[in-house]
Design a protein around this motif. Structure first.
Motif, PDB file in Angstrom:
ATOM      1  N   VAL A  72      -7.726  23.479  28.492  1.00 18.68           N
ATOM      2  CA  VAL A  72      -7.619  24.155  27.194  1.00 18.68           C
ATOM      3  C   VAL A  72      -6.256  24.826  27.067  1.00 18.68           C
ATOM      4  N   VAL A  73      -5.491  24.375  26.097  1.00 24.59           N
ATOM      5  CA  VAL A  73      -4.154  24.903  25.837  1.00 24.59           C
ATOM      6  C   VAL A  73      -4.144  25.542  24.451  1.00 24.59           C
ATOM      7  N   VAL A  74      -3.625  26.749  24.351  1.00 27.11           N
ATOM      8  CA  VAL A  74      -3.491  27.416  23.058  1.00 27.11           C
ATOM      9  C   VAL A  74      -2.022  27.396  22.648  1.00 27.11           C
ATOM     10  N   VAL A  75      -1.755  26.813  21.475  1.00 29.82           N
ATOM     11  CA  VAL A  75      -0.396  26.705  20.944  1.00 29.82           C
ATOM     12  C   VAL A  75      -0.188  27.779  19.888  1.00 29.82           C
ATOM     13  N   LEU A  76       0.834  28.598  20.086  1.00 29.95           N
ATOM     14  CA  LEU A  76       1.160  29.662  19.139  1.00 29.95           C
ATOM     15  C   LEU A  76       2.507  29.353  18.493  1.00 29.95           C
ATOM     16  N   ASP A  77       2.469  29.029  17.190  1.00 23.47           N
ATOM     17  CA  ASP A  77       3.684  28.752  16.423  1.00 23.47           C
ATOM     18  C   ASP A  77       4.169  30.058  15.816  1.00 23.47           C
ATOM     19  N   VAL A  78       5.361  30.475  16.202  1.00 20.24           N
ATOM     20  CA  VAL A  78       5.836  31.831  15.897  1.00 20.24           C
ATOM     21  C   VAL A  78       7.037  31.792  14.964  1.00 20.24           C
ATOM     22  N   LYS A  79       6.982  32.664  13.953  1.00 21.17           N
ATOM     23  CA  LYS A  79       8.097  32.778  13.012  1.00 21.17           C
ATOM     24  C   LYS A  79       8.481  34.248  12.863  1.00 21.17           C
ATOM     25  N   LEU A  82      11.349  38.587   7.563  1.00 22.53           N
ATOM     26  CA  LEU A  82      12.631  39.128   7.114  1.00 22.53           C
ATOM     27  C   LEU A  82      12.971  40.441   7.809  1.00 22.53           C
ATOM     28  N   PHE A  83      11.940  41.131   8.271  1.00 23.66           N
ATOM     29  CA  PHE A  83      12.157  42.435   8.899  1.00 23.66           C
ATOM     30  C   PHE A  83      12.106  42.344  10.419  1.00 23.66           C
ATOM     31  N   GLY A  84      12.147  41.125  10.961  1.00 23.71           N
ATOM     32  CA  GLY A  84      12.208  40.945  12.401  1.00 23.71           C
ATOM     33  C   GLY A  84      10.874  40.932  13.115  1.00 23.71           C
ATOM     34  N   LYS A  85       9.792  41.067  12.381  1.00 25.71           N
ATOM     35  CA  LYS A  85       8.467  41.025  12.997  1.00 25.71           C
ATOM     36  C   LYS A  85       8.093  39.590  13.307  1.00 25.71           C
ATOM     37  N   GLN A  86       7.537  39.365  14.482  1.00 27.12           N
ATOM     38  CA  GLN A  86       7.141  38.019  14.882  1.00 27.12           C
ATOM     39  C   GLN A  86       5.645  37.832  14.693  1.00 27.12           C
ATOM     40  N   GLU A  87       5.278  36.783  13.956  1.00 30.45           N
ATOM     41  CA  GLU A  87       3.881  36.512  13.666  1.00 30.45           C
ATOM     42  C   GLU A  87       3.577  35.038  13.900  1.00 30.45           C
ATOM     43  N   VAL A  88       2.311  34.767  14.173  1.00 34.35           N
ATOM     44  CA  VAL A  88       1.866  33.401  14.401  1.00 34.35           C
ATOM     45  C   VAL A  88       1.468  32.767  13.075  1.00 34.35           C
ATOM     46  N   TRP A  89       2.007  31.571  12.834  1.00 32.15           N
ATOM     47  CA  TRP A  89       1.679  30.804  11.644  1.00 32.15           C
ATOM     48  C   TRP A  89       0.878  29.579  12.041  1.00 32.15           C
TER      49      TRP A  89
END
Length: 263
Positions: free
Chosen positions: A125-132, A135-142
């Motif tokens: 089981v692999v969990v893939v986290l796509d991160v962006k 504009l304010f530098g916060k990193q979130e998973v999309w």
């Protein structure tokens, strides 16, 4: 002792092999099965195949194509795209795939990680986290191929993945996808600091030096790449490539402490 892995990542769109830039504008680069054959010959450490259509289109995995990949692939294979149920994961493993990658489904229903792990084992089981970056530098998973913001932190989701029974986490930088200007090392270190899971990093590799810097910064990880292994030169001509065993050994000697590089 575990050693760093160098992992090609193949993106499948309309059953063809494509490359994207920041998850947009997929460019057709060839037949994915042919690419698998070439990576077999080059003795790649592992292979990741991601169907970038399935989740967006709300359809299940393409089991016919997955069976073709599994039959051809002579290295450990991780498949992701459209997996939303335990039954789908079991069917994929039953086809001969070693690992199933979860992304949107794991973010929306984290307990799916535990349910699948209970059936096929955490190691699969692999969990893939796509991160962006915002504009304010916060990193979130999309999710949904970078179209839907979960509003969740990759650090917290990585910790949740480990707690719920995942066997590996893949950190993918949307902002660096296809840029070939180096990995997001700061993001990789953040995740490395909060989880003991095997970790692979994707997005931005453009040279063996980039891979070496990732290994220096994070130790034993999977260094994954797409464009670096399918494009050549400033005009991005399509050419499937992979480091030779001698290049890999030299890279590890230069990137790891002497004791680890010899292990």
């Amino acid at each position: 002792m575990l050693r760093p892995r160098i992992i090609p990542c193949l993106l499948v769109h309309d059953d063809g092999l494509v490359k994207t830039v920041k998850f947009k504008d997929p460019k057709y680069v060839g037949d994915p099965i042919n690419a698998v054959k070439i990576f077999n010959e080059k003795e790649a450490d592992e292979l990741i195949v991601l169907d970038i259509d399935a989740t967006v289109q709300g359809r299940e995995p393409n089991f016919r194509l997955i069976a073709q990949f599994a039959a051809e692939c002579r290295m450990p294979l991780c498949y992701g795209g459209g997996v939303r149920t335990v039954e789908q994961a079991k069917r994929i493993i039953g086809l001969g795939v070693e690992k199933v990658a979860l992304s949107a489904a794991a973010v929306e229903d984290p307990m799916l990680i535990s349910r699948i792990a209970a059936e096929v084992g955490s190691q699969s089981v692999v969990v893939v986290l796509d991160v962006k970056n915002s504009l304010f530098g916060k990193q979130e998973v999309w999710t949904h191929n970078g179209r839907k913001n979960s509003g969740k932190s990759p650090v917290e989701l990585a910790k949740d993945a480990e707690r719920l029974g995942a066997g590996e986490v893949v950190i993918n930088s949307i902002d660096r996808d296809g840029q070939m200007k180096g990995y997001d090392l700061a993001l990789a270190r953040k995740i490395r600091d909060v989880t003991r899971l095997p970790m692979s990093v994707l997005g931005g590799a453009g040279s063996l030096q980039d891979i070496g810097e990732l290994i220096k910064g994070c130790g034993v990880v999977g260094a994954s790449a797409g464009s670096f292994f399918v494009f050549k030169g400033q005009y991005r001509a399509v050419l499937i490539s992979y480091p030779s065993p001698e290049q890999k050994d030299e890279l590890l000697r230069a990137s790891l402490p002497a004791s680890a590089a010899r292990a």
